[in-house]
Design an enzyme around this catalytic site. Structure first.
Site, short mmCIF file in Angstrom:
data_model
loop_
_atom_site.label_atom_id
_atom_site.label_comp_id
_atom_site.label_asym_id
_atom_site.label_seq_id
_atom_site.Cartn_x
_atom_site.Cartn_y
_atom_site.Cartn_z
N GLU A 93 15.22 -3.56 28.19
CA GLU A 93 13.88 -3.56 28.79
C GLU A 93 12.85 -3.62 27.65
O GLU A 93 12.92 -2.82 26.72
CB GLU A 93 13.66 -2.28 29.60
CG GLU A 93 14.59 -2.13 30.78
CD GLU A 93 14.36 -0.79 31.46
OE1 GLU A 93 13.31 -0.62 32.11
OE2 GLU A 93 15.23 0.09 31.31
N LYS A 113 12.09 7.21 25.03
CA LYS A 113 10.76 6.67 24.73
C LYS A 113 9.68 7.72 24.96
O LYS A 113 8.77 7.89 24.15
CB LYS A 113 10.50 5.44 25.60
CG LYS A 113 11.54 4.33 25.48
CD LYS A 113 11.23 3.19 26.45
CE LYS A 113 12.32 2.13 26.43
NZ LYS A 113 13.49 2.49 27.22
N ARG A 134 28.33 5.74 26.10
CA ARG A 134 27.11 5.71 25.29
C ARG A 134 27.37 6.37 23.94
O ARG A 134 28.24 7.21 23.78
CB ARG A 134 25.99 6.48 25.99
CG ARG A 134 25.39 5.77 27.16
CD ARG A 134 24.19 6.54 27.68
NE ARG A 134 23.14 6.64 26.67
CZ ARG A 134 21.87 6.89 26.95
NH1 ARG A 134 21.50 7.09 28.20
NH2 ARG A 134 20.98 6.96 26.00
#
Length: 742
Positions: free
Chosen positions: A237, A462, A452
């Site tokens: 993204e 973020k 992950r």
């Protein structure tokens, strides 16, 4: 079920062979729709051996769409094929005659497996046990019983020791007292059968893959387009900077394609115009290329907005989607109430969806939802929502935007992706991925999940990085104390080290959380090979050599760029009467065991061939040592000193930034470990700025991101803040791991 079918054919009694075959088929068959077909073959004693059953299971896996062609199945699985004892005897006899001379010479030390293999190659459906018995019988007839000589153990021949392969200069990594062997390269881990992934076009062989009557036609068309090529994509993204976890995703997606002769797309998932900025698009591609990968093509989800909208209309027409007016707050959580608009007429949803596109509803007043229940229990996920925000690429053309759940699999389909690789948290969306492609009757890729990669002592979200910036704890996304990839690059981490770290972590399915020192070990390994040596002094102490050998001229000293390999060249360092050493390299009153410069204790100056001794100590009014007068002597004319120290002469002034961990605790986001929240856990000593450090003049042409090993100090990288008048260096890592960090 299989017992009922079998008993209907054979009655209540099942013999042991049939029972074993039935058990095997029930436990090994993944797709139950062919179960009754195979049970009938076993019960009717058409499948009578494990060999035939293995072939049958492989056949139905490769032919997932009913009905099965019985004649082709029989031919491929050896149904009705009878292998007589005479045929087995003849095949074994031919094999023995072929190797008779060697067999007579080596007797029972001969590899009997070779005879069995040759006989088996002529009789594909023969029972292996019967072939072995026949081999044993004929060999016994030829050689007779084993003698004492046959029973003696053959001494192992001493093999000449192979020459050691040329070392690549990579030191073994020692962690927690254990030596770790060199890891397989990422390409080796990702190549061919290593991951047990499906071959392109054989999607249907993957467990859980949904097969429809049109699947095989769609796969055939897919193969015509791709030529059987592996195709992956990295779909970030564009609303933030990539972090260390993304490095694994980049290496996995691009690396898997590269290792198998395929291609990888860089596809921006730009479906949320509120958070997307041009700087993120640019930074993401920059980082991908910095890590050494070149996208086959750079695409955007927005490239497909027209097709995605057309498919949404088709989804409504097929009765698989509807327009809903529940608020976001109502459908959040695990058990939201069902939508009262779920069964509204198709025509009504079509009109309302068109009204959504034309801007007749406000944000949040209507959504398009898909009729399915996801694996995590989430019901009817949203496919489209209203956002009156201009899009980065399409401007004001759209006021409705597709969601990840709707967009992702369809973009994969449009790009003919063969392997859709994503992290483990998306496993709950796999069923919706397959459902949507099949609901629209379009090519369906296979979704594979991997674990992950997380690091301790950091945060990567973020939102939390923005809070750190706002609180003044860090400067920006590229602050070298963070573990964003732009921050690691600024700190001086080479891309090869990050890729090597991902290889050491491995292609794991489970989520893994690693210590930062493991990444730093990979950095040292690479920089030891790449970073030329130089000398710098962080806390200078001035020395005047009172008997300098050439008082009226400047001397230059040749310093090897890589002392272990002088073929890589040298650089010149000025050597003048005034030199600077580290304050810590002098003690007026040395402690026991102190080996560096002190009154009565000389030291060598590295690379000069001289040993210096203290002549006079000059102090300021407070008694602090300001300068030393020293004498120098040729190394060969005096005893070897206990230590050699680094130094600079006629140096450049510079700024040096030294970094420590940003957080004090391993898990700063864990409220049980840090009750006050991650901002309360920031290490106040995570940055130390030395504004008046000195480096030798050989670095005057250094450019941002150039890397050096400052002798005895660590690895350093030139920071972009450097100017024509003053260089700024970031300490990348120390020369050795601090034992307290391990």
């Amino acid at each position: 079920m299989f017992g009922i079918v079998a008993q209907g054919i054979l009655g209540p009694a099942l013999d042991k062979t049939v029972g074993t075959l039935l058990y095997n088929v029930a436990s090994r068959l993944k797709d139950p729709k062919h179960l009754s077909f195979l049970v009938a073959y076993i019960a009717n004693k058409k499948i009578v051996t494990d060999l035939q059953l293995n072939a049958a299971l492989e056949y139905v896996k490769s032919h997932p769409v009913a009905p099965i062609d019985a004649a082709d199945f029989d031919r491929e699985c050896g149904i009705g094929v009878t292998v007589t004892p005479e045929q087995i005897e003849e095949a074994v006899e031919m094999a023995i005659n072929k190797h008779k001379a060697q067999l007579l010479s080596e007797r029972y030390r001969f590899s009997m497996g070779l005879l069995m293999g040759e006989a088996r190659s002529k009789l594909k459906w023969a029972d292996g046990k019967i072939i072995k018995n026949e081999v044993d019988l004929q060999v016994l007839h030829l050689l007779g019983p084993k003698t004492e000589a046959d029973l003696e153990r053959k001494p192992k021949a001493l093999k000449p020791r192979a020459a050691e392969p040329e070392k690549k200069g990579k030191a073994a990594v020692v962690e927690n007292g254990e030596v770790y062997q060199e890891t397989k390269s990422l390409m080796e881990q990702l190549r061919g059968e290593a991951l047990k992934f499906h071959k392109p076009g054989e999607n249907y062989k993957t467990e859980g893959y949904v097969v429809t009557p049109n699947t095989m036609n769609l796969l055939k068309r897919h193969l015509e387009i791709t030529g059987g090529q592996v195709r992956t994509r990295f779909p970030p993204e564009p609303n933030g900077i990539l972090h260390i976890g993304h490095a694994k995703a980049i290496n996995f997606n691009f690396g898997f394609a590269k290792a198998n002769g395929g291609i990888c797309f860089l596809r921006y998932d730009d479906t949320n115009p509120e958070k997307e900025e041009e700087k993120y698009f640019t930074a993401i591609r920059d980082i991908v290329e910095w890590l050494g990968y070149t996208p086959h093509a750079v695409t955007h989800a927005s490239d497909y907005f027209d097709q995605l909208y057309a498919w949404a209309v088709e989804l409504i027409q097929r009765g698989h989607a509807y327009v809903c007016h529940q608020k976001v707050e109502e459908i959040k959580g695990h058990n939201p109430p069902p939508s009262p608009w779920r069964d509204r007429p198709v025509e009504e949803s079509l009109l309302l969806f068109e009204d959504m596109r034309k801007g007749k509803f406000g944000e949040g007043e209507a959504t398009l939802r898909m009729k399915l229940v996801m694996e995590d229990g989430k019901m009817d996920p949203v496919a489209y929502r209203i956002k009156y925000t201009p899009h980065h690429r399409s401007g004001d053309k759209w006021c409705i935007y597709p969601t990840y759940d709707y967009t992702h699999c369809l973009c994969d389909s449009l790009e003919n992706i063969s392997h859709s690789l994503c992290t483990k948290e998306f496993q709950a969306r796999r069923s919706s991925y397959y459902w949507l492609c099949n609901a629209l009757d379009v090519y369906c890729p296979v979704q594979w999940e991997y674990g992950r990669l997380n690091l301790l002592y950091t945060v990567v979200s973020k939102r939390k990085i923005i809070r750190l910036v706002e609180a003044g704890a860090v400067r920006d996304w590229d602050d070298p104390r963070l573990f964003t990839l732009t921050a690691l690059r600024r700190r001086g981490f080479p891309p090869e080290a990050i890729n090597n770290f991902c290889a050491k972590v491995g292609v794991t399915v489970a989520q893994c959380t690693m210590e930062p020192h493991m990444l730093e070990a990979c950095v040292r390994e690479v920089l030891n090979e790449q970073a030329p040596r130089a000398m710098a002094v962080l806390e200078p102490l001035r020395l005047t050599i009172t008997n300098f050998p050439a008082p009226h001229q400047n001397l230059d000293v040749l310093v090897p760029n890589f002392p272990a390999d002088e073929t890589k060249g040298f650089h010149k360092v000025p050597f003048q009467p005034i030199v600077y050493i580290e304050q810590s390299d002098f003690r007026e009153v040395p402690d026991k065991g102190y080996k560096r410069l002190a009154p009565g204790q000389p030291v060598g100056l590295r690379h000069t061939g001289y040993v210096i001794a203290v002549q006079n100590i000059i102090k300021d009014t407070s008694g602090r040592v300001q300068e030393l007068n020293v004498t120098c002597t040729k190394s060969e004319a005096t005893e070897k000193p206990k230590a050699f120290i680094h130094w600079v002469s006629d140096p450049l002034g510079c700024e040096v930034r030294q970094y420590e961990r940003l957080f004090l605790h391993k898990n700063p986001e864990d409220p049980t470990e840090v009750p006050g929240g991650f901002l309360s856990d920031v290490n106040p000593n995570s940055l130390c700025v030395i504004e008046e450090a000195l480096v030798d003049r050989s670095m005057r042409e250094a450019k941002p991101f150039d890397k050096f090993q400052f002798e005895r100090l660590g690895y350093f990288s030139v920071d972009p803040d450097s100017t024509n008048t003053k260089l700024v260096f970031n300490r990348t890592v120390t020369l050795k791991e601090d034992p307290g960090k391990v």
